[in-house]
Scaffold this motif. Structure first.
Motif, PDB file in Angstrom:
ATOM      1  N   HIS A   1      -7.209  -1.299   5.435  1.00  0.00           N
ATOM      2  CA  HIS A   1      -6.186  -0.450   6.072  1.00  0.00           C
ATOM      3  C   HIS A   1      -6.011   0.817   5.221  1.00  0.00           C
TER       4      HIS A   1
ATOM      5  N   HIS B   1       0.894  -1.166   0.000  1.00  0.00           N
ATOM      6  CA  HIS B   1       0.000   0.000   0.000  1.00  0.00           C
ATOM      7  C   HIS B   1       0.926   1.208   0.000  1.00  0.00           C
TER       8      HIS B   1
ATOM      9  N   ASP C   1       5.750   4.762   5.007  1.00  0.00           N
ATOM     10  CA  ASP C   1       6.802   3.852   5.496  1.00  0.00           C
ATOM     11  C   ASP C   1       7.023   2.650   4.563  1.00  0.00           C
ATOM     12  N   HIS C   2       6.238   2.549   3.505  1.00  0.00           N
ATOM     13  CA  HIS C   2       6.376   1.428   2.560  1.00  0.00           C
ATOM     14  C   HIS C   2       6.827   1.864   1.159  1.00  0.00           C
TER      15      HIS C   2
ATOM     16  N   HIS D   1       1.261   3.914   2.122  1.00  0.00           N
ATOM     17  CA  HIS D   1       1.663   4.696   3.295  1.00  0.00           C
ATOM     18  C   HIS D   1       3.165   4.969   3.205  1.00  0.00           C
TER      19      HIS D   1
ATOM     20  N   ASP E   1       0.092  -4.678   5.424  1.00  0.00           N
ATOM     21  CA  ASP E   1      -0.375  -4.194   6.732  1.00  0.00           C
ATOM     22  C   ASP E   1      -1.759  -4.734   7.088  1.00  0.00           C
TER      23      ASP E   1
END
Ligand SMILES: [Zn+2]
Length: 302
Positions: A196, A108, A112-113, A110, A215
Motif C-alpha cells: 500500500h 504507514h 489520515d494516519h 499517509h 491499510d
C-alpha cells in the motif's frame, strides 16, 4: 392551504439534511458497532471502543476515511498505533485512557494516519524515504479530506478548515521488521508489509492473538492506486499475513470497522492473486478500477 408548522419544519429539515448528507454517511452507524463496547469521552469528533482488555479503537466516523487508530496499553507503557486525521486532539483522548508513557507507531505515513503525530515526542518510524518525506508535513491530501461529501456531521469547534494541513513531526526511533516493542505484560512485533505504501507495517500481539493490519487489510475499498503503491510487494505482504491467520483470534484494521476475522486474510490473498493473474473482473469507479469481493474490494489505477 397552510401547513401545520411541525410538518413544514420536518420537511425543511429533511431537505436540508438530504442535500448535505453524503451516501456513506447515511449508512452510519455501521452495524458492527452495535456489538462493541463504547467508552464515553468528552470529545465529540472521536468514538472510542474497548475491543479487548487494554485495547481501544479510536474511531473518526465523521470523515469519509472512517479512520481507526488503536491504543494498546501494557503495564509499563502504551503504544498508539496511528494518530488519525489531526482534525481533533487525539492526545487528549489518549490521556483520558492512560497515564502511562505513550509511543506513537504508524501503520504507514499517509496523512489520515499521522495527523496528530506532531503532538507526541516519542514517534517510531520505518526508515524509508517515503516516511522521511511525509514527516515534513503536507497540505494537499489534508485539504482533499474536507472536500464536499467528505464530512458527515460537524467539524470540531475551533477547527479551521482553511488552514488544515498535516503538520510535520519528528521521528525519534527507527523501526525494523521483527522489532519487538515491550509494553510490560505484552509485546507488539513489527511486521513490515510494504505494498500500500513502502512503509506499511502490521503489529502482532502474539500472546493475545491480535493482528493490527493497518491499510494492508480493512473491510472496504483498499486503496492500491497511488504512485507509492507496489502491487507485487502488496501480494507478498498479504501472503505473509495470511500465513499468520491460523494463530490469530482477531484482526484490527485501520478503517471502517475495528474487528475482522483472521480467515479474511487467506481470502484477500486469493483475491489479489486473481487480480494479478487477470482472472478478476473490475468496474470503473471515479477514474479507477474496482475489483469487488465479499466484504472488501481493491481500487487500482486505470
Ligand atoms: Zn493509507
Amino acid at each position: 392551504m397552510k401547513l401545520p408548522r411541525g410538518i413544514f419544519l420536518t420537511f425543511w429539515l429533511s431537505t436540508c439534511v438530504s442535500a448535505q448528507t453524503p451516501d456513506w454517511c447515511k449508512s452510519q452507524p455501521r452495524p458492527a458497532y452495535s456489538k462493541l463496547e463504547r467508552v464515553e469521552i468528552p470529545d465529540q469528533w472521536f468514538e472510542v471502543y474497548k475491543i479487548r482488555p487494554w485495547v481501544f479503537a479510536i474511531y473518526e466516523p465523521h470523515q469519509a476515511e472512517e479512520v481507526i487508530s488503536y491504543l494498546v496499553i501494557g503495564t509499563q507503557k502504551a503504544v498508539l498505533f496511528d494518530t488519525g486525521m489531526g482534525i481533533s486532539n487525539i492526545k487528549a483522548v489518549v490521556e483520558e485512557l492512560t497515564k502511562l508513557p505513550v509511543s506513537v507507531v504508524n501503520s504507514h505515513t499517509h496523512n489520515d494516519h499521522v495527523g496528530d503525530n506532531w503532538r507526541f515526542s516519542n514517534v517510531y518510524g520505518m526508515p524509508t524515504n517515503f516516511t522521511r518525506t511525509n514527516a515534513r508535513g503536507s497540505t494537499t491530501d489534508a485539504q482533499a479530506e474536507l472536500a464536499p461529501g467528505q464530512i458527515c456531521g460537524t467539524l470540531p469547534t475551533g477547527f479551521d478548515p482553511k488552514s488544515y494541513r498535516t503538520r510535520g513531526f519528528h521521528i525519534s526511533h527507527w523501526l525494523h521488521d521483527g522489532d519487538r516493542i515491550n509494553l510490560g505484560d505484552r509485546t507488539l512485533e513489527v511486521i513490515s508489509t510494504p505494498g500500500h505504501t513502502p512503509d506499511s507495517i502490521a503489529l502482532l500481539d502474539e500472546r493475545n492473538r491480535l493482528l493490527f493490519t493497518g491499510d494492508t487489510f480493512y473491510p472496504g475499498p483498499i486503496f492500491l492506486y497511488r504512485p507509492e503503491t507496489d502491487l507485487d510487494a502488496y501480494v507478498s505482504s498479504v501472503k505473509r499475513l495470511a500465513g499468520l491467520a491460523s494463530r490469530l483470534q482477531l484482526l484490527l484494521p485501520a478503517h471502517n470497522v475495528p474487528v475482522a476475522e483472521p480467515s479474511d486474510l487467506p481470502r484477500v490473498l486469493d483475491a489479489i492473486q486473481q487480480v494479478r493473474h487477470g482472472q478478476a473482473k473490475s468496474l470503473r469507479k471515479d477514474g479507477k478500477r474496482e475489483y469487488v469481493f465479499e466484504g472488501f474490494s481493491f481500487l487500482l489505477s486505470q
